[in-house]
Enzyme design. Sequence first.
Site, PDB file in Angstrom:
ATOM      1  N   GLU A  35       0.870  -1.171   0.000  1.00 44.70           N
ATOM      2  CA  GLU A  35       0.000   0.000   0.000  1.00 44.70           C
ATOM      3  C   GLU A  35       0.910   1.225   0.000  1.00 44.70           C
ATOM      4  OE1 GLU A  35      -2.757   0.385   3.284  1.00 44.70           O
ATOM      5  OE2 GLU A  35      -3.494   2.290   2.471  1.00 44.70           O
ATOM      6  N   ARG A 260       4.884 -13.019   9.786  1.00 43.67           N
ATOM      7  CA  ARG A 260       5.623 -11.804   9.459  1.00 43.67           C
ATOM      8  C   ARG A 260       6.923 -11.739  10.250  1.00 43.67           C
ATOM      9  NH1 ARG A 260       3.530  -6.563   9.487  1.00 43.67           N
ATOM     10  NH2 ARG A 260       1.674  -7.320   8.500  1.00 43.67           N
ATOM     11  N   LYS A 270       3.973   0.819  10.048  1.00 44.50           N
ATOM     12  CA  LYS A 270       4.152   2.043   9.254  1.00 44.50           C
ATOM     13  C   LYS A 270       3.626   3.254  10.010  1.00 44.50           C
ATOM     14  CE  LYS A 270       2.819   0.119   5.210  1.00 44.50           C
ATOM     15  NZ  LYS A 270       2.426   0.023   3.815  1.00 44.50           N
TER      16      LYS A 270
HETATM   17  P1  ATP Z   1       0.782  -1.750   7.996  1.00 48.88           P
HETATM   18  O1  ATP Z   1       2.074  -1.525   8.741  1.00 48.88           O
HETATM   19  O2  ATP Z   1       0.084  -0.477   7.646  1.00 48.88           O
HETATM   20  O3  ATP Z   1      -0.083  -2.834   8.550  1.00 48.88           O
HETATM   21  P2  ATP Z   1       1.789  -3.502   5.979  1.00 48.88           P
HETATM   22  O4  ATP Z   1       3.107  -3.641   6.632  1.00 48.88           O
HETATM   23  O5  ATP Z   1       0.845  -4.644   5.922  1.00 48.88           O
HETATM   24  O6  ATP Z   1       1.078  -2.240   6.550  1.00 48.88           O
HETATM   25  P3  ATP Z   1       1.623  -3.334   3.114  1.00 48.88           P
HETATM   26  O7  ATP Z   1       2.068  -2.234   2.253  1.00 48.88           O
HETATM   27  O8  ATP Z   1       0.198  -3.727   3.093  1.00 48.88           O
HETATM   28  O9  ATP Z   1       2.061  -2.915   4.545  1.00 48.88           O
HETATM   29  O10 ATP Z   1       2.537  -4.602   2.890  1.00 48.88           O
HETATM   30  C1  ATP Z   1       2.843  -5.130   1.631  1.00 48.88           C
HETATM   31  C2  ATP Z   1       3.207  -6.582   1.768  1.00 48.88           C
HETATM   32  O11 ATP Z   1       4.319  -6.734   2.645  1.00 48.88           O
HETATM   33  C3  ATP Z   1       2.072  -7.381   2.338  1.00 48.88           C
HETATM   34  O12 ATP Z   1       1.872  -8.509   1.514  1.00 48.88           O
HETATM   35  C4  ATP Z   1       2.528  -7.779   3.704  1.00 48.88           C
HETATM   36  O13 ATP Z   1       2.060  -9.053   4.029  1.00 48.88           O
HETATM   37  C5  ATP Z   1       4.053  -7.754   3.584  1.00 48.88           C
HETATM   38  N1  ATP Z   1       4.653  -7.423   4.882  1.00 48.88           N
HETATM   39  C6  ATP Z   1       4.480  -6.297   5.584  1.00 48.88           C
HETATM   40  N2  ATP Z   1       5.143  -6.350   6.762  1.00 48.88           N
HETATM   41  C7  ATP Z   1       5.772  -7.546   6.793  1.00 48.88           C
HETATM   42  C8  ATP Z   1       6.626  -8.216   7.743  1.00 48.88           C
HETATM   43  N3  ATP Z   1       6.962  -7.637   8.898  1.00 48.88           N
HETATM   44  N4  ATP Z   1       7.093  -9.438   7.426  1.00 48.88           N
HETATM   45  C9  ATP Z   1       6.759 -10.014   6.258  1.00 48.88           C
HETATM   46  N5  ATP Z   1       5.964  -9.457   5.332  1.00 48.88           N
HETATM   47  C10 ATP Z   1       5.467  -8.236   5.580  1.00 48.88           C
END
Ligand code: ATP
Length: 552
Positions: A35, A260, A270
């Site tokens: 996003e 994650r 974020k």
């Molecule tokens: P927020 O912090 O707002 O919840 P987000 O980290 O989910 O957002 P996105 O931009 O939706 O941010 O993430 C893009 C992709 O990165 C998604 O498929 C998410 O699953 C993956 N992702 C985000 N954070 C992690 C993490 N800590 N470990 C592994 N994958 C991640």
Amino acid sequence: MSNETPVISNFIRTIINEDLKSGKREQVTTRFPPEPNGYLHIGHAKSICLNFGLATEYEGRCNLRFDDTNPVKEEDEYVVAIQDDVAWLGFDWGGEALFASDYFDQLYAWAIKLIKKGKAYVDSQSADEMRSNRGTLTESGTNSPYRDRTVEENLELFEKMKNGDFPDGAQILRAKIDMASPNMNLRDPAMYRIIHAHHHRTGDKWCVYPMYDFAHGQEDSIEGVTHSICTLEFEDHRPLYDWFLKELEIFAPQQIEFARLNLSYTVMSKRKLLQLVNEEYVEGWDDPRMPTISGMRRRGYPAAAIRQFCDRIGVGRGANWIDLSVLEDCVREQLNETAFRRQAVLNPLKVTITNFDKVEMLNAPNHPQQPDLGSRELPMSNELWIDRDDFMENPPSPKKYFRLGPEREVRLRNSYIIKCDEYITDEKGEVVELKCSADLDTLGKNPEGRKVKGIIHWVSAQHAQKVPVRIYDRLFNQENPDKASNYLEALNPESLQLTEAVVEPSLLKASQGETFQFERVGYFTVDSKDSKEGTPVFNRTVTLRDTWAKMK
Ligand code: ATP
Ligand code: MG
């Protein structure tokens, strides 16, 4: 948390292999769906390496798709930065980046299809009413009084929503599933909401926007994503995505969830990273202390080190806490192979060589183990700087302490062996200068009849230049900053110290982003923002060894 590298699980590969073998899938298409509401961080790197890595391995493709369904939080600055970071990490999405907003017309048409099937309705309850009618984990929800509106009425209201006849929040389009479902996600979830806001790509065309849950699965379907890999919190959303895909009668990607990444001494939300930027706890998203890709890049972490880290930690479904030292070790391993060696002194002490009255250009290898990397000229003269820590007035036994002391000998790196004949102190008793003599028969060879173990770094005073150096340390001083009542309390007040170094002249020609090993000191990178031609500013990338545990 531990320092151990977890066993690499390839449960995702197992699923893909089975799908290819059974004929359920013919090829592999994955996607990375950020996003654009912030910069990418090391957690995203894990997802990027996984998705792009699988596509490469199976000779398939991996899309970069922006999930830009919320106009309020999304900006073009983030779109640009994210593409830049993914490319820098070494991955190619083959052509143009994709956007959820490209599918807004299709998603709108699909919403109408569900209304026509009697599977969606416009709800006019207030947000509070909807919340209280949603029920709890142990109690069923209550049907909305608007749930049985006719198809015609729903079509008309949805059209009005789209035409801007209602203010934000006045109406919402919901899927008609089951208000008694034990899975809260299936209790008539929202599909479309009214947001009167300018979208970074579609401008003012729309004032209704699809919810993430109504968009994500269909976006994957449109793109023919065979394996939709996401983090575990979406496991409970999978039945909803599958419901939409089934009711819309479109291709259903296989969703696979993994744990994650959590990294010690780091926050990754974020929202929190944005707060650190907005409230100026750091200099920006690319502050070298940030866990963002752009911060790590500016700090001097090589892309290969981040890829190696993602490989090393593997993919699994169990809680995934990794110690920051695992990442730092990957950085050291990469830089040890590639970084040119240079001499720089952070805490200078003057040395006069009493029997040396010329300037001599020495030849020093760029990398002691890799002669292919060439060499540079290193000027030697009768006045040098060495590090204060390399001299002791009353040193321990020569068996334990190999550096300089009165009457002690040491080798100058890439140069001669010198002996300290005299040291001079000021009125406070502090050592201000050493007078040494060089053994002029020891350039590139050992002295006759004695062994000199210690080697110290130095620079020629008349040739040295003073440059700014930023000593970066961990941004947080607690393993899990979120355990503090407020994570901001876990900020490390010593995460940045400004200092200076005297450096050998070849370093003044260094270009932005270049990383060096300052011998015996650490790895340092020429800052890409604050350096000017001929006046580099150095960021400490990482220490030579892990000193964190010992120091604290
Ligand atoms: P927020 O912090 O707002 O919840 P987000 O980290 O989910 O957002 P996105 O931009 O939706 O941010 O993430 C893009 C992709 O990165 C998604 O498929 C998410 O699953 C993956 N992702 C985000 N954070 C992690 C993490 N800590 N470990 C592994 N994958 C991640
Ligand atoms: Mg997300």
